[in-house]
Design a protein around this motif. Structure first.
Motif, PDB file in Angstrom:
ATOM      1  N   THR A 288     110.292  37.296 -35.797  1.00 61.76           N
ATOM      2  CA  THR A 288     110.470  37.815 -37.161  1.00 61.76           C
ATOM      3  C   THR A 288     109.212  38.523 -37.656  1.00 61.76           C
ATOM      4  OG1 THR A 288     112.024  36.016 -37.641  1.00 61.76           O
ATOM      5  CG2 THR A 288     111.070  37.182 -39.520  1.00 61.76           C
ATOM      6  N   LEU A 289     108.044  37.913 -37.450  1.00 62.83           N
ATOM      7  CA  LEU A 289     106.795  38.511 -37.913  1.00 62.83           C
ATOM      8  C   LEU A 289     106.463  39.787 -37.164  1.00 62.83           C
ATOM      9  CD1 LEU A 289     104.539  35.333 -38.377  1.00 62.83           C
ATOM     10  CD2 LEU A 289     105.634  36.712 -40.156  1.00 62.83           C
ATOM     11  N   ASP A 290     106.727  39.806 -35.874  1.00 62.15           N
ATOM     12  CA  ASP A 290     106.426  41.014 -35.096  1.00 62.15           C
ATOM     13  C   ASP A 290     107.269  42.197 -35.570  1.00 62.15           C
ATOM     14  OD1 ASP A 290     105.162  42.430 -32.951  1.00 62.15           O
ATOM     15  OD2 ASP A 290     107.044  42.276 -31.853  1.00 62.15           O
ATOM     16  N   GLU A 291     108.515  41.919 -35.880  1.00 59.43           N
ATOM     17  CA  GLU A 291     109.378  43.001 -36.379  1.00 59.43           C
ATOM     18  C   GLU A 291     108.944  43.457 -37.763  1.00 59.43           C
ATOM     19  OE1 GLU A 291     114.158  43.804 -37.269  1.00 59.43           O
ATOM     20  OE2 GLU A 291     113.450  41.888 -36.422  1.00 59.43           O
TER      21      GLU A 291
ATOM     22  N   ILE B 260      98.346  32.319 -36.220  1.00 64.27           N
ATOM     23  CA  ILE B 260      98.980  33.552 -35.751  1.00 64.27           C
ATOM     24  C   ILE B 260      97.957  34.360 -34.953  1.00 64.27           C
ATOM     25  CG2 ILE B 260     100.053  35.721 -36.457  1.00 64.27           C
ATOM     26  CD1 ILE B 260     101.140  34.300 -38.885  1.00 64.27           C
ATOM     27  N   PHE B 261      98.371  34.811 -33.789  1.00 64.59           N
ATOM     28  CA  PHE B 261      97.546  35.669 -32.935  1.00 64.59           C
ATOM     29  C   PHE B 261      98.141  37.082 -32.996  1.00 64.59           C
ATOM     30  CE2 PHE B 261      97.215  31.387 -31.459  1.00 64.59           C
ATOM     31  CZ  PHE B 261      95.892  31.231 -31.074  1.00 64.59           C
ATOM     32  N   PHE B 262      97.365  38.007 -33.504  1.00 70.80           N
ATOM     33  CA  PHE B 262      97.880  39.367 -33.683  1.00 70.80           C
ATOM     34  C   PHE B 262      96.850  40.379 -33.194  1.00 70.80           C
ATOM     35  CE2 PHE B 262      95.442  38.544 -37.466  1.00 70.80           C
ATOM     36  CZ  PHE B 262      94.847  39.755 -37.780  1.00 70.80           C
TER      37      PHE B 262
ATOM     38  N   ASN C  89     108.335  28.348 -33.129  1.00 71.21           N
ATOM     39  CA  ASN C  89     107.314  29.345 -32.776  1.00 71.21           C
ATOM     40  C   ASN C  89     107.943  30.656 -32.335  1.00 71.21           C
ATOM     41  OD1 ASN C  89     105.371  27.421 -33.307  1.00 71.21           O
ATOM     42  ND2 ASN C  89     105.142  26.814 -31.153  1.00 71.21           N
ATOM     43  N   THR C  90     108.983  30.564 -31.507  1.00 79.81           N
ATOM     44  CA  THR C  90     109.631  31.775 -30.996  1.00 79.81           C
ATOM     45  C   THR C  90     110.304  32.565 -32.117  1.00 79.81           C
ATOM     46  OG1 THR C  90     110.028  30.663 -28.885  1.00 79.81           O
ATOM     47  CG2 THR C  90     111.321  32.634 -29.347  1.00 79.81           C
TER      48      THR C  90
ATOM     49  N   ILE D  14     100.676  46.501 -36.635  1.00 82.79           N
ATOM     50  CA  ILE D  14     100.230  45.180 -36.164  1.00 82.79           C
ATOM     51  C   ILE D  14     101.279  44.619 -35.220  1.00 82.79           C
ATOM     52  CG2 ILE D  14      99.630  42.832 -36.848  1.00 82.79           C
ATOM     53  CD1 ILE D  14      98.743  43.974 -39.549  1.00 82.79           C
ATOM     54  N   LYS D  15     100.818  44.039 -34.133  1.00 79.91           N
ATOM     55  CA  LYS D  15     101.708  43.367 -33.178  1.00 79.91           C
ATOM     56  C   LYS D  15     101.356  41.885 -33.166  1.00 79.91           C
ATOM     57  CE  LYS D  15     103.146  43.139 -28.342  1.00 79.91           C
ATOM     58  NZ  LYS D  15     104.567  43.002 -28.750  1.00 79.91           N
ATOM     59  N   VAL D  16     102.330  41.027 -33.458  1.00 79.24           N
ATOM     60  CA  VAL D  16     102.141  39.577 -33.443  1.00 79.24           C
ATOM     61  C   VAL D  16     102.425  39.085 -32.023  1.00 79.24           C
ATOM     62  CG1 VAL D  16     102.875  37.372 -34.395  1.00 79.24           C
ATOM     63  CG2 VAL D  16     102.755  39.392 -35.873  1.00 79.24           C
ATOM     64  N   ASN D  17     101.399  38.571 -31.365  1.00 78.37           N
ATOM     65  CA  ASN D  17     101.548  38.117 -29.976  1.00 78.37           C
ATOM     66  C   ASN D  17     102.081  36.696 -29.878  1.00 78.37           C
ATOM     67  OD1 ASN D  17     100.526  40.571 -28.998  1.00 78.37           O
ATOM     68  ND2 ASN D  17      98.415  39.844 -29.207  1.00 78.37           N
TER      69      ASN D  17
END
Length: 317
Positions: free
Chosen positions: A140-143, A85-87, A134-135, A150-153
């Motif tokens: 889901t993680l970004d929300e 995960i890139f955040f 991945n999408t 935190i923003k999941v890129n």
């Protein structure tokens, strides 16, 4: 001496109150235990004994590599999947006070999200739908991490590990596929080779035909040139003969030859013509009379040249 000590203590305290925030970092400041401010890049002063730096926050994009998580597909196949995960932290205050252990929370959240997504897919879909997984996970993680600052890129499935028996079956399938591709490549190579050989033969036949055609054309050209040369030679010979005859006649005329001589020359010409292969001769009437005259003259000469015979013939009479 005491004054010097006090001065040194004051300088140390003042130095501790001076804070320099580096680039891509932020400091969360608390005053008497409550959130006071978020310091950005630059020089800052805090109130001694009252303010404190609650947290140093790294604002650069970070990578979290989690260990493989066991998941079950829709067709009840258990496999292990590890994710990367890139955040990036976008709000230092929410990151500091939103969750106790952000990385641990992200790991548990990613494992739960992954199980939910894989549970709706069969094994084949799981192996061929990495981009879709991945999408969905990133969304889901970004929300879910937005309240934590935190923003999941990006989310990447690093590795999908199916059971050993499935791995063996996949290996056999891949081997069969490789053998099939080798067979197809070999067949295509043989086909291309056959086509090249056929094309080579075709080109050879075409070149031979072109060579024969050129040879026939050159031979015809040679025969035509020879015929033209021969005809030109014959024409030249005829012209030379006619010129020679014309020169002879002109010479006779210039020498003052009379009609008798010319007639004799004509007779000589007919004599030569008679010696040829012609079966019929057409003699002009004037030449025939001249020929008869010539015969009479011959008889007269013979008669006058033998007087005794003439007298004997007369006595007999």
């Amino acid at each position: 001496m005491v004054l010097i000590i006090l001065l040194v203590i004051i300088l140390v305290i003042l130095a501790g109150c001076v804070k320099i925030v580096p680039q891509a970092h932020a400091y969360v400041i608390e005053r008497l235990g409550a959130y006071q401010a978020t310091w950005g890049v630059g020089l800052h002063l805090k109130v001694p004994f009252i303010d404190r730096v609650a947290r140093h926050v790294n604002l650069k994009e970070q990578v979290a590599d989690f260990p493989p998580q066991p998941v079950i597909t829709k067709d009840n196949v258990t496999m292990r999947i590890d994710t990367v995960i890139f955040f990036q932290i976008t709000d230092p205050k929410l990151y500091t006070y939103g969750v106790e252990n952000p990385l641990n929370a992200i790991e548990n959240l990613s494992a739960t999200t992954l199980r939910n997504i894989i549970g709706d897919l069969e094994l084949d879909e799981t192996l061929t739908s990495r981009e879709v997984i991945n999408t969905k996970m990133r969304s889901t993680l970004d929300e879910a991490t937005d309240p934590w600052g935190i923003k999941v890129n990006r989310v990447e499935l690093k590795n999908i590990i199916p059971p050993q028996e499935i791995q063996d079956a996949m290996e056999r399938q891949m081997k069969a596929e490789r053998e099939r591709r080798v067979a197809v490549t070999t067949a295509e190579g043989e086909k291309k080779s056959t086509i090249l050989v056929a094309e080579g033969r075709k080109e050879s036949v075409i070149l031979n035909a072109e060579a024969d055609k050129q040879s026939a054309i050159l031979q015809a050209e040679a025969r035509r040139e020879a015929a033209v040369k021969e005809a030109e030679g014959q024409a030249e010979a005829i012209r030379k003969i006619q010129e020679a005859r014309a020169d002879g006649i002109r010479f006779l005329k210039e020498a003052g030859a009379d009609d008798a001589v010319l007639t004799l020359r004509s007779l000589e010409a007919f004599e030569k013509a008679a010696d040829g292969r012609a079966t019929k001769l057409i003699i002009p009437s004037d030449i025939q009379s001249l020929a008869g005259l010539a015969g009479a003259l011959t008889d007269t000469v013979k008669f006058s040249g033998a007087p005794g015979e003439t007298e004997e013939a007369a006595g007999d009479n």
